[in-house]
Write an enzyme that holds these catalytic residues in place. Structure first.
Site, PDB file in Angstrom:
ATOM      1  N   SER A 104       0.833  -1.190   0.000  1.00  0.00           N
ATOM      2  CA  SER A 104       0.000   0.000   0.000  1.00  0.00           C
ATOM      3  C   SER A 104       0.881   1.259   0.000  1.00  0.00           C
ATOM      4  CB  SER A 104      -0.956  -0.030   1.197  1.00  0.00           C
ATOM      5  OG  SER A 104      -1.965   0.936   1.066  1.00  0.00           O
ATOM      6  N   HIS A 127      -7.615  -5.361  -1.669  1.00  0.00           N
ATOM      7  CA  HIS A 127      -6.395  -4.672  -1.240  1.00  0.00           C
ATOM      8  C   HIS A 127      -5.466  -5.598  -0.470  1.00  0.00           C
ATOM      9  CE1 HIS A 127      -4.011  -1.105  -0.625  1.00  0.00           C
ATOM     10  NE2 HIS A 127      -4.024  -1.245   0.676  1.00  0.00           N
ATOM     11  N   ASP A 187      -9.101  -4.532  -6.192  1.00  0.00           N
ATOM     12  CA  ASP A 187      -8.749  -3.692  -5.047  1.00  0.00           C
ATOM     13  C   ASP A 187      -9.849  -2.656  -4.807  1.00  0.00           C
ATOM     14  OD1 ASP A 187      -7.580  -1.977  -3.189  1.00  0.00           O
ATOM     15  OD2 ASP A 187      -5.588  -2.176  -4.059  1.00  0.00           O
TER      16      ASP A 187
END
Length: 794
Positions: free
Chosen positions: A658, A765, A731
């Site tokens: 991330s 994610h 995601d």
């Protein structure tokens, strides 16, 4: 037929798109995917029982490939009306008697099903949960002392709202739940209509959310899935409607009587924000009719800019436990705009009865953040302010409306963190802070320059004085989890050491001893002998930094090791706070497939939790010097690693997930410190997130140079080291659209760089499927091996 995933890669500058079978990493890495994790726990009201919840194993790629509807910021399984990706689900529940430490019952989920959202009844004698199956979700109860399970005969559940989908009644004799209304959807609803959006002189500077409504057909399907009625069922099977069908976002039974507090979505829906920011009404119902309207709120898609911004009107509306059905909520007094210069930002309101007028109970200097209920008519209220990183805590007497300020402090300064109130479970998700001799108990992580040393302290509600009454024993990391009585003598503690995995203990303060309640074995004995070193060092400007160095067993200077650094940048407003230690030398050496430690078994050293502070003091913003500080942090870490004598820093890799992936690409673009990088699920072009990102409040149009300088995509021509990009094809995280990795891949590839892109189908994610996780480890290991070979002389 072999399972496939999409691999898009560029090797030596030659782009290639291909389908490839999922790969298996070496056994030592593969075993980590299914290694047992510490069960979650939930103490019953009256502190009689301890519920241990064993989490389900990672799903398969076939499980993730099931039909999933993405609407209004939600991801829904349309077959069983549950979230398609339940965050916490369990394969087994165990009920322990706290006094005798005996297991009274073990509740196992049937094959191809899972247990979700368990809740104790208010009297502490019953347990309810939702059993999630392929085509439905069902309510079960188990009653002590034997806790045999029983299916309740109800209408089909609408469990889209997870734990908010059902509640215990205050008398513990009924369950209230959301039920589905329609069984079929009109496929023609909303089709073949133009999609029109219009904005007139109204700022809608919202972040880049995903899974939003896009068409009238989406609206129609969202309404079909979201619609529910509120029903009540007893344990003999009597099932009745309490509230007629509507678009309920949440509902909560009153502490006494039969009133229900409900939040209901209204049209027109917004195409800019998720469902929880749609227009809504908040009502209290009695006998199925509106007894009091609390609020009518428009869509919050035009709130002011800034992380402390909010919408106008009642927020955080909730019942006050143990009251005669009183309500509390909060309202902004600065129009929700952080830029307005006012003395009172938020005001806590109290409604002492449905026919009373709301009263202003507490003026807040900052934005309301939380309230904890104390026994009697008292509340522990907290507020905080983003730009100054300040927070405060207050005691509010709900009857006299007298207030006391306990402290105002910087929440970045973790060394002075007093901790959080310990709470007893009231049942059905509610909790209460016990008061003993005019004091409450605060459990703190115990941040210190020596590492985290958790402790328990009392807060005197009259004088405001703090007194430390217990601290983790030497050479352990022990943390108070929950009180086990209302007298402040017995507590549930989670204890661990470097070599011993976390287990639950019963601690009696008066006897100064702990008794083990669980004995979980080491989850990955192959990694038991890794070496761990806590590193303290300085950046070139004198800023204190830290990291944890892990070495394989037997590492020596005779054969220096390649190293993988793993980090996540964080922003601070003071150098003092940025340099503080946030780890413990005594915590268990967790080797998670999600982090870098698995590669210790493959001949690599690992530097984890590498401090990457980005500091902007005074009027400076941290991101004004993001790149310079990032490179300085990384250089200081590598210099320190070199001093260990066992690391070959010419074979150093950088990696992260991330915002850590964003960091990785930036370090490859702006330095030559690393031979390669691993970037998972990142965002690399900040012009695609123009209304702010991470801790950046400014918009792209206010700070275009910052956005461009910080974007690896705009600096792709400078990325001259191999970069492995991994991303979930679905995601749903704000800002990290899969397109972010695809565009960076194409940029580096087109410029002749070395890059490989792996897109995992049906993953979000965070990746969940066992096959995806194993292949992720395989990809990372191959990348590390390929580009860590020592350079040959000549």
């Amino acid at each position: 037929m072999a399972r496939k995933l999409t691999l898009i890669l560029a090797i030596l500058g030659s782009p290639l798109a291909a389908l490839a079978a999922y790969k298996e990493p070496p056994p030592a890495l593969s075993k980590l995917i299914d290694a047992p994790r510490l069960p979650n726990q939930l103490v019953s009201p009256q502190e009689t029982y301890l519920l241990l919840m064993t989490r389900v194993a990672n799903p398969s790629v076939e499980d993730l490939a099931q039909n999933e509807v993405r609407l209004g910021g939600m991801r829904i399984n349309p077959k069983n009306f549950t979230p398609s990706r339940i965050r916490q689900s369990y394969k087994e529940l165990s009920v322990l008697d706290i006094k005798s430490n005996k297991t009274l019952a073990t509740i196992k989920a049937p094959q191809k099903s899972k247990i979700a959202y368990p809740k104790w009844s208010h009297d502490g004698k019953k347990l309810a949960y939702i059993l999630v199956q392929d085509n439905k979700a069902s309510l079960f109860i188990a009653e002590g002392p034997k806790f045999k399970t029983k299916l309740l005969k109800t209408k089909q559940l609408n469990a889209l709202h997870g734990e908010r989908s059902y509640h215990w009644s205050s008398d513990s004799k009924h369950l209230l739940y959301m039920a589905r209304v329609r069984n079929k959807f009109n496929q023609e609803a909303g089709k073949l209509q133009p999609v029109i959006q219009e904005s007139k002189n109204t700022k809608t500077a919202v972040r880049t959310y995903q899974d939003l409504l896009k068409t009238p057909s989406d609206e129609a399907y969202f309404t079909y899935l979201f619609e529910s009625e509120i029903r009540q069922v007893n344990f003999k099977g009597r099932d009745q409607q309490l509230l007629k069908p509507d678009l309920y976002q949440s509902f909560y039974p009153a502490p006494q009587g039969e009133e229900i507090l409900a939040t209901i979505l209204q049209e027109p829906f917004s195409y800019l924000v998720p469902y929880y920011r749609f227009p809504k009404v908040i009502n209290v119902y009695r006998d199925g009719k509106v007894a009091r309207n609390i609020a009518r709120l428009k869509a919050s898609d035009d709130i002011p800019q800034g992380f402390s911004a909010t919408y106008e009107g009642p927020r955080s509306v909730q019942w006050i436990p143990k009251s005669n059905n009183w309500l509390l909520w909060v309202e902004a007094r600065d129009q929700g705009d952080p830029k307005n210069n006012v003395k009172v930002r938020d005001q806590v309101m109290i409604l002492r009865g449905l026919h009373k007028k709301p009263e202003a109970a507490l003026d807040l200097k900052f934005r309301f953040s939380d309230v904890s209920w104390l026994d009697g008519m008292q509340a522990y209220v907290e507020d905080r302010w983003w730009s100054s990183r300040q927070e405060a805590a207050y005691l509010l007497n709900l009857k006299s409306l007298e207030k006391k300020t306990f402290w105002q402090r910087s929440y970045e300064d973790v060394y002075t963190d007093p901790g959080n109130p310990t709470k007893i479970n009231l049942g059905s998700g509610e909790s209460l802070v016990p008061v003993v001799d005019g004091k409450i108990f605060l459990s703190s992580i115990g941040y210190s320059s020596e590492g985290n040393l958790p402790f328990l302290q009392t807060l005197d509600l009259k004088s405001g004085e703090l007194e430390k009454i217990w601290q983790t024993p030497a050479q352990t990391y022990s943390r108070v989890v929950a009180p086990l009585d209302q007298k402040g003598q017995r507590f549930l503690v989670r204890r661990e050491t470097n070599l011993e995995p976390p287990n639950y203990f019963r601690m009696n303060r008066s006897k100064d001893k702990m008794l083990a309640m669980t004995e979980f074995p080491h989850p990955y004995p192959e990694f038991k002998d890794i070496e761990r070193r806590e590193l303290r060092y300085k950046r070139d400007d004198g800023l204190d930094l830290s990291a944890t160095l892990y070495l394989p067993k037997g590492a020596s200077s005779s054969q220096k090791l390649p190293i993988l650094l793993w980090a996540y940048p964080r922003e601070y407003k003071s150098k003092k706070a940025a340099g503080q230690i946030r780890t413990s030398p005594h915590q268990f050496n967790r080797v998670s497939y999600w982090g870098p430690l698995p590669f210790l078994s493959q001949g690599f050293a690992v530097m984890d939790r590498v401090a990457m502070p980005i500091v902007g003091e005074g009027g400076d913003e941290p991101n004004d010097t993001f790149v310079r500080q990032l490179v300085a942090n990384a250089k200081a870490a590598l210099d320190t690693a070199a001093e260990s004598g066992v690391i070959d820093t010419s074979r150093a890799f950088i990696g992260g997930h991330s915002y850590g992936a964003f960091m990785t690409a930036n370090l490859l673009a702006h330095s030559d410190l690393f031979v390669g990088g691993i970037a998972r699920s990142g965002a690399y072009n900040r012009t695609f997130t123009p209304f702010g990102f991470q801790a950046e409040e400014r918009t792209y149009w206010q700070a275009p140079d910052i956005y461009n300088t910080m974007s690896p995509f705009q600096n792709a021509h400078k990325i001259n080291e191999p970069l492995l990009l991994i991303h979930g094809a679905n995601d749903n995280n704000s800002g990290t659209f899969p397109m972010q990795s695809e565009r960076l891949y194409h940029a580096i590839s087109g410029l002749g760089g070395t890059v490989r892109l792996v897109m995992f189908p049906n993953e979000s994610h965070g990746y969940r499927a066992s096959e995806s996780l194993k292949h992720m480890l395989w990809e990372e290991l191959q990348w590390l091996r390929k580009y860590s070979q020592p350079k040959r002389a000549g």
